[in-house]
Design a protein around this motif. Structure first.
Motif, short mmCIF file in Angstrom:
data_model
loop_
_atom_site.label_atom_id
_atom_site.label_comp_id
_atom_site.label_asym_id
_atom_site.label_seq_id
_atom_site.Cartn_x
_atom_site.Cartn_y
_atom_site.Cartn_z
N ALA B 105 0.82 -1.21 0.00
CA ALA B 105 0.00 0.00 0.00
C ALA B 105 0.86 1.25 0.00
O ALA B 105 0.49 2.28 -0.57
N THR B 106 2.04 1.19 0.62
CA THR B 106 2.87 2.38 0.66
C THR B 106 3.46 2.69 -0.71
O THR B 106 3.83 3.82 -1.00
N GLN B 107 3.57 1.66 -1.57
CA GLN B 107 4.08 1.87 -2.92
C GLN B 107 3.00 2.41 -3.85
O GLN B 107 3.27 3.16 -4.77
N ASN B 108 1.76 1.97 -3.60
CA ASN B 108 0.66 2.31 -4.49
C ASN B 108 -0.63 2.39 -3.67
O ASN B 108 -1.07 1.39 -3.11
N GLY B 109 -1.22 3.56 -3.61
CA GLY B 109 -2.43 3.79 -2.79
C GLY B 109 -3.57 2.84 -3.14
O GLY B 109 -4.43 2.55 -2.30
N ILE B 178 -15.63 0.77 2.79
CA ILE B 178 -14.20 0.47 2.97
C ILE B 178 -13.43 0.81 1.69
O ILE B 178 -12.39 1.48 1.71
N ALA B 179 -13.98 0.37 0.55
CA ALA B 179 -13.29 0.57 -0.72
C ALA B 179 -13.15 2.05 -1.06
O ALA B 179 -12.08 2.51 -1.48
N THR B 180 -14.23 2.80 -0.86
CA THR B 180 -14.21 4.21 -1.24
C THR B 180 -13.23 4.99 -0.38
O THR B 180 -12.38 5.75 -0.89
N VAL B 181 -13.34 4.82 0.94
CA VAL B 181 -12.43 5.53 1.84
C VAL B 181 -11.00 5.08 1.56
O VAL B 181 -10.06 5.91 1.54
N GLY B 182 -10.81 3.77 1.31
CA GLY B 182 -9.47 3.24 1.01
C GLY B 182 -8.89 3.89 -0.24
O GLY B 182 -7.70 4.26 -0.28
N LEU B 183 -9.71 4.04 -1.27
CA LEU B 183 -9.24 4.62 -2.53
C LEU B 183 -8.84 6.08 -2.33
O LEU B 183 -7.77 6.51 -2.78
N GLY B 186 -5.82 6.21 0.15
CA GLY B 186 -4.64 5.68 -0.54
C GLY B 186 -4.12 6.67 -1.58
O GLY B 186 -2.91 6.91 -1.69
N GLY B 187 -5.05 7.25 -2.33
CA GLY B 187 -4.66 8.22 -3.36
C GLY B 187 -3.98 9.43 -2.76
O GLY B 187 -2.96 9.92 -3.26
N VAL B 188 -4.55 9.93 -1.66
CA VAL B 188 -4.01 11.14 -1.04
C VAL B 188 -2.66 10.85 -0.38
O VAL B 188 -1.70 11.63 -0.54
N LEU B 189 -2.56 9.73 0.36
CA LEU B 189 -1.36 9.46 1.14
C LEU B 189 -0.21 8.92 0.30
O LEU B 189 0.94 9.26 0.52
N PHE B 190 -0.55 8.04 -0.66
CA PHE B 190 0.52 7.34 -1.37
C PHE B 190 0.50 7.54 -2.87
O PHE B 190 1.42 7.14 -3.57
N ASP B 194 0.58 2.81 -11.67
CA ASP B 194 0.44 1.55 -12.38
C ASP B 194 0.62 0.41 -11.38
O ASP B 194 1.38 0.54 -10.41
N VAL B 195 -0.05 -0.70 -11.64
CA VAL B 195 -0.13 -1.75 -10.63
C VAL B 195 0.82 -2.89 -10.94
O VAL B 195 0.84 -3.42 -12.05
N VAL B 196 1.61 -3.26 -9.91
CA VAL B 196 2.45 -4.46 -10.03
C VAL B 196 1.63 -5.64 -9.55
O VAL B 196 1.23 -5.70 -8.39
N LEU B 197 1.36 -6.58 -10.45
CA LEU B 197 0.51 -7.72 -10.09
C LEU B 197 1.28 -8.73 -9.25
O LEU B 197 2.50 -8.64 -9.11
#
Lengths: 316, 320
Positions: B105-109, B178-183, B186-190, B194-197
């Protein structure tokens, strides 16, 4: 479809035995004619509420048949219950909604209610039970009497052909009880059949055209109120001068009255079919000083107590 | 029904009820026999859209209830708190510890959404769903409002369906919170990148967002079986807390059984067995067979417990 001739409620051999083995209702034959105000009486625990639940399709009978407004219950519940308003075992609403919000929710869930006329019907029902001013308060904050009134308003949201009111005066003060009686009379005047249950005969005696008395799961008496009055044992009490009591006793015995007895200066006897005027005439004719003559009809309350027993003991 | 029965009541209900004419009424008194009662002009067949109104009333009740709002807000706090903790510890020793999703999560919000759902899935989400679905019928029974709904009359099958819609909606709202607040957190903090699978490949952000949406949908779907279980328990009792507790117990017992190797024969059918298969959606080549198995198991639980709830509720004596 003519609802006028068919009875509003008929049951045959209606019985409910709960899984615990307890027989709450034991083969009763209820008959509520259309347009009647039927007083459904009995002590607590005599099976009134279970009967009412079976009439309304909430509880399945173990045996017997129920017909409400001409259709079998509980099979036809979805067709029958629309024109039936009910208050069963006290009002019940969501505590965190206001009185009005609760009625709005109720009306929204009513499949045949017209949303366009909702507000007008709500105002009218709230006004009829005298709750207009408190409609905006949360149900949680209502007093017992206000809750009861809201329950009645819920039953009156739509015009009804049959109203089933289980203990409608519970929690009401004497003024509220009078208002409920008035409301029942008014509804009956509009042609609504009303079945009203109570464990207190005095509360509903005055408004009933018919009475049914339950005791320990059985219907011990049922009929028109007027005809039930004939079953009462009417007594007569004559007051004469102390030295004339013996003479008065023989006069009453001579008239054919039974159970003649003396209570102080008074002579008491069963009146039977004898005209009270004939009693006074006979006493005066015998040269006695008739100081008073009373005809003592037992109240329905006494009949009720005679049939169902007295005291605070719950039937089961 | 005679034709008169289908006449809708006008805007002035008073004038449509014979025998109730007020002294100042100017309209002539109708010749209808009083004994026919005041209700014969009323329409008693279900109106068009009545089920929709029932469902909307149910949703208003479920979503407007303070307790439920607090529960959803509480779930929304999870990604927020997790995000803040990760944010302030990301450069310390602690920041590199913990399961993969959380460290990522710290790499990608975007992974804050996954990490938060991962944390809530074993207990907080089942608890929330148990409260919502266990309360559905038992809550009305304990308040006594159930009998009045049935007396309106609301058809029992329809009422149960409306209750199911309400409980499912509440479950969806809980997952989406959970998903909305997480997004957002995550967007604001981190930041969103692009996503590493899981397989190591990097896919564009849009693809990543789609996959995370898939994860959210899969988790929501995974909870439908538990909603059906809760609804069934809710029809058995007049005590809402009992139905809620029994529902939580089912999810916990299922997870315990799922961890016992000796019982591996029954694992594929357990309610919770496929819950964490959402990770499949984060692989380059999604094994749709695994996802499909998760869907089928939930469908089976929904059908079995939904049918049991229906059988019970349509026959039950309402003594509350």
């Amino acid at each position: 479809m003519s609802p006028s001739d068919e009875p509003a409620i008929v049951t045959r051999g209606l019985t409910k035995r709960f899984s615990s083995g307890q027989v709450a209702v034991d083969g009763i034959d209820l008959h509520v004619p259309a347009g009647a105000v039927y007083g459904f009486l009995g002590p607590n625990g005599s099976g009134k509420t279970t009967t009412i639940r079976m009439l309304l399709g909430l509880v399945r009978p173990t045996a017997g048949e129920v017909s409400v407004l001409g259709a079998p219950m509980p099979a036809a519940a979805h067709r029958v219950l629309g024109p039936v308003g009910a208050l069963v075992e006290g009002p019940a609403f969501q505590p965190y909604l206001t009185g009005r919000e609760n009625l709005v929710r109720m009306d929204a869930c009513d499949p045949s209610a017209d949303p366009a006329t909702r507000d007008a019907r709500l105002d009218r029902a709230l006004g009829r039970v005298g709750l207009g001013a408190a409609a905006g308060k949360r149900y949680r904050q209502y007093s017992l009497g206000m809750k009861q009134r809201l329950g009645l308003a819920g039953a009156l949201l739509r015009p009804r052909r049959l109203l089933v009111l289980d203990e409608p005066t519970n929690g009401l003060d004497p003024q509220g009880t009078r208002e409920v009686r008035h409301l029942v009379r008014e509804l009956a005047g509009e042609g609504t059949t009303v079945l009203v249950s109570s464990h207190l005969l005095a509360e509903i005696d005055q408004v009933c055209t018919h009475l049914g008395i339950m005791s320990a799961g059985r219907l011990v008496l049922q009929g028109e109120r007027a005809s039930l009055a004939e079953h009462r044992t009417v007594r007569v009490r004559a007051t004469v001068r102390p030295h004339q009591v013996q003479a008065a006793t023989s006069v009453l015995t001579g008239l054919g009255l039974e159970q003649v007895g003396v209570e102080g200066d008074e002579v008491v006897a069963l009146l039977g079919t004898v005209d009270p005027a004939a009693v006074s005439a006979a006493l005066v004719h015998a040269g006695l000083d008739l100081l008073g003559l009373q005809v003592l009809a037992p109240t329905l309350e006494q009949v009720f107590v005679e049939l169902t027993g007295e005291g605070f003991d719950v039937a089961r | 029904m005679s034709p008169a029965d289908t006449t809708p009541v006008g805007t002035a209900p008073d004038s449509a009820t014979p025998g109730n004419a007020t002294p100042h009424a100017t309209a002539p008194v109708l010749a209808a026999p009083a004994v026919d009662g005041p209700a014969t002009t009323e329409r008693w067949e279900p109106r068009r859209g009545s089920f929709g109104r029932l469902v909307r009333a149910e949703l208003r009740l479920v979503l407007g209830r303070r307790r439920n709002q607090v529960l959803v807000a509480g779930l929304g706090l999870v990604p927020l708190l997790l995000g803040l903790v990760l944010f302030f510890t990301q450069h310390s020793e602690l920041g590199t510890q913990g399961p993969g999703f959380i460290a990522q999560a710290t790499q990608n919000g975007l992974f804050l959404v996954i990490a938060s759902l991962f944390l809530c899935l074993p207990f907080l989400l089942p608890l929330t769903i148990a409260i919502g679905s266990g309360d559905a019928v038992a809550g009305e029974a304990s308040a006594g409002t159930l009998r009045y709904l049935l007396l309106l009359p609301v058809d029992r099958t329809r009422l149960l369906a409306a209750k199911a819609v309400g409980a499912l909606t509440f479950a969806a709202v809980a997952v989406l919170a959970i998903a909305t607040v997480g997004l957002i957190a995550g967007g604001v903090l981190f930041g969103l990148r692009d996503v590493v699978l899981l397989s190591g490949t990097t896919v564009p952000l849009a693809d990543g967002l789609l996959r995370v949406a898939g994860v959210v949908a899969y988790i929501g779907m995974s909870l439908t079986g538990l909603v059906a279980v809760g609804l069934f328990f809710s029809t058995l009792t007049e005590v809402p807390v009992a139905a809620m507790a029994a529902t939580v117990v089912v999810s916990v017992v299922s997870a315990v059984l799922d961890s016992l190797g000796a019982l591996s024969a029954i694992h594929p059918y357990l309610l919770t067995h496929h819950w964490f298969d959402f990770a499949e959606l984060l692989r380059l080549q999604v094994d749709w067979g695994t996802i499909g198995a998760g869907v089928w198991v939930q469908a089976a639980w929904v059908i079995v417990f939904g049918a049991a709830a229906w059988a019970r509720f349509t026959q039950a004596d309402i003594t509350s």
